[in-house]
Motif scaffolding. Structure first.
Motif, PDB file in Angstrom:
ATOM      1  N   ARG A   1      -6.397   4.209   5.967  1.00 20.97           N
ATOM      2  CA  ARG A   1      -5.272   3.334   6.274  1.00 20.97           C
ATOM      3  C   ARG A   1      -5.613   2.407   7.450  1.00 20.97           C
ATOM      4  NH1 ARG A   1      -0.260   4.160   4.089  1.00 20.97           N
ATOM      5  NH2 ARG A   1      -0.170   1.916   4.411  1.00 20.97           N
ATOM      6  N   GLY A   2      -5.177   1.180   7.336  1.00 17.65           N
ATOM      7  CA  GLY A   2      -5.466   0.210   8.388  1.00 17.65           C
ATOM      8  C   GLY A   2      -6.908  -0.287   8.362  1.00 17.65           C
TER       9      GLY A   2
ATOM     10  N   THR B   1       0.837  -1.206   0.000  1.00 19.44           N
ATOM     11  CA  THR B   1       0.000   0.000   0.000  1.00 19.44           C
ATOM     12  C   THR B   1       0.872   1.255   0.000  1.00 19.44           C
ATOM     13  OG1 THR B   1      -1.707  -1.237   1.156  1.00 19.44           O
ATOM     14  CG2 THR B   1      -1.964   1.141   1.135  1.00 19.44           C
TER      15      THR B   1
ATOM     16  N   GLU C   1      -4.890  -5.113  -2.064  1.00 21.90           N
ATOM     17  CA  GLU C   1      -5.759  -6.144  -1.482  1.00 21.90           C
ATOM     18  C   GLU C   1      -6.272  -7.093  -2.567  1.00 21.90           C
ATOM     19  OE1 GLU C   1      -5.401  -3.257  -0.051  1.00 21.90           O
ATOM     20  OE2 GLU C   1      -5.208  -3.792   2.067  1.00 21.90           O
TER      21      GLU C   1
HETATM   22  N1  ASP Z   1      -3.477  -2.126   3.137  1.00 21.99           N
HETATM   23  C1  ASP Z   1      -4.111  -1.051   3.841  1.00 21.99           C
HETATM   24  C2  ASP Z   1      -3.070  -0.252   4.599  1.00 21.99           C
HETATM   25  O1  ASP Z   1      -1.884  -0.534   4.518  1.00 21.99           O
HETATM   26  C3  ASP Z   1      -5.208  -1.518   4.738  1.00 21.99           C
HETATM   27  C4  ASP Z   1      -4.784  -2.425   5.871  1.00 21.99           C
HETATM   28  O2  ASP Z   1      -3.708  -3.011   5.812  1.00 21.99           O
HETATM   29  O3  ASP Z   1      -5.547  -2.583   6.813  1.00 21.99           O
HETATM   30  O4  ASP Z   1      -3.422   0.701   5.246  1.00 21.99           O
END
Ligand code: ASP
Ligand code: MG
Length: 439
Positions: free
Chosen positions: A195-196, A41, A119
């Motif tokens: 993010r996340g 990401t 993803e």
């Molecule tokens: N890939 C996304 C990020 O790095 C979402 C996640 O990992 O939860 O933020």
């Protein structure tokens, strides 16, 4: 049915993906939510940035480098010829899309479409891996059911309806795989949950299918009582209530997306944090029970701006705070901490995109001081404001200059605002004073 979410590190290499396969292949039906492979990401963001700033060569270089990583992953992961060919074809499609993007004119939608590829890649490859093991697996495209509305909140009714319908069409599967993070917006265009956001995907799915449990698998054995990146001898917390977990996630415990527990708390669906590399460790169980009171954990959130609003007119006058809040409301900026005295109000924001405008408005009726580069250090635990040991935290006053203290806003949270340069000292000393290393 359970929902298991695996973070970027858990699917970040061939070795780790094989490990995740072992964890999910236990004969129990489940939904598996995956993040992008770690680093992807960030790389996709860098590619989108390069496109935005017309650095085409830089973008192409990054795309080719990332493509190589995925080709190597396929080599290591898939021995089966036809699955390997299928995976390569998909990966080529994704990287062709990325290369074509470098010739397109930049838009926010293009950025979101680029970010979504991480993803999409990880879930495709992991699905191939499970097919190679003859596991009955179905890939559920998140863009077919995950959606946010115009307030950027999940459209829960839509999610539930479409996810259930989709699962029914694939009802003979043992394992359902889907992408975390990505979703559609109210116009049906590709977007994401910030993010996340894969954690949030997992609990939204958990609530939509009324799961028995949602498990968040990461590279650490649960939520720790302090930030292990800065403080030694932290330890995992076995149990947290939804309230405690929500406060910690919001105030900087990086392990969870801030909204993670929101979808599941109403139906009391437990959330368990587990370590992929050490599945036997207990981890952290988040549910409706707090078990014990007192300080359970300390976390810190950076990039906070403090604003002091001073006015002699505030003295014994009503309506002053309303005027202040109206300014923040106009610029849709959330306030995190707030303290007041007779002649001044201090408050903090973490989104400073409208700061200049806010200050201009406030200056019409008050004297304003702005301090950037602050951190909120937050202590969380059931009923901590009443706990007999809580006084120990105030010993930290002798070590650091605390800019604000918020005590009593909720029974479960005490927040200190310190300059970010003093954050690590604050975290370390609190660890000593609070967690009994100094009595
Ligand atoms: N890939 C996304 C990020 O790095 C979402 C996640 O990992 O939860 O933020
Ligand atoms: Mg995460």
């Amino acid at each position: 049915m359970k929902v298991l979410k695996f973070g970027g590190t858990s699917v970040g290499s061939v070795k780790n993906m094989l490990h995740v396969k072992e964890v999910v292949d236990d004969g129990q039906p489940k939904v598996v939510v995956l993040s992008a492979m770690s680093g992807t990401t960030n790389m996709l963001i860098a590619i989108a940035d390069s496109i935005q700033y017309s650095e085409t060569n830089k973008a192409i270089e990054s795309i080719n480098r990332l493509h190589e990583t995925y080709s190597e992953t396929i080599e290591g992961l898939l021995i089966n010829q036809s699955l390997s060919i299928k995976a390569k074809a998909y990966v080529n499609e994704v990287f062709n899309f990325l290369l074509q993007s470098t010739y397109k004119s930049y838009s926010h939608l293009l950025r979101n479409e680029i970010l979504a590829q991480g993803e999409l890649l990880s879930t495709f490859l992991f699905t191939c891996l499970l097919e190679q093991e003859n596991i009955k697996v179905a890939l559920l495209p998140a863009l077919d059911f995950m959606r946010i509305d115009k307030t950027k909140e999940p459209d829960f009714f839509y999610i539930k309806k479409h996810l259930q319908a989709l699962m029914e069409t694939k009802s003979r599967s043992d394992i359902y795989i889907t992408q975390g993070f990505i979703c559609l917006d109210e116009n049906g265009q590709v977007s994401n949950l910030q993010r996340g956001g894969s954690d949030y995907t997992a609990t939204l799915i958990g609530a939509a299918i009324n799961a028995k449990e949602v498990q968040i698998w990461t590279d650490i054995d649960g939520m720790h009582n302090n930030d292990p990146r800065y403080v030694e001898y932290t330890s995992p917390i076995s149990n947290l209530s939804y309230d405690e977990a929500a406060e910690l996630a919001y105030f900087g415990a990086k392990i969870l997306h801030p909204q993670t527990v929101t979808p599941v708390r109403q139906d009391s669906i437990p959330v368990r944090l587990k370590n992929t590399m050490c599945p036997e460790a207990y981890g952290t169980l988040i549910d409706a029970n707090a078990f014990e009171s007192g300080i359970k954990a300390i976390a810190a959130k950076d990039n906070i701006t403090a604003i002091k609003i001073k006015s002699a007119r505030m003295l014994q006058a009503h309506g002053f705070l309303k005027k202040v809040f109206d300014v923040f409301e106009t610029y849709e900026t959330a306030i995190d901490m707030i303290t007041t005295s007779e002649v001044a109000v201090s408050l903090t924001i973490d989104d400073d995109s409208s700061l200049d405008m806010i200050v201009k408005e406030l200056e019409k009726f008050a004297v304003i001081e702005v301090d950037k580069n602050q951190s909120i250090v937050c202590l969380v635990g059931h009923s901590i404001v009443h706990h007999e040991d809580t006084f120990k935290l105030f010993q930290v006053l002798k070590d650091v200059k605390i800019r604000m203290i918020s005590y009593g806003g909720s029974n479960n949270n005490i927040s200190l605002l310190v300059p970010t340069s003093e954050k690590v000292t604050t975290l370390k000393n609190l660890q000593r004073y609070v967690f009994k290393l100094v009595s």
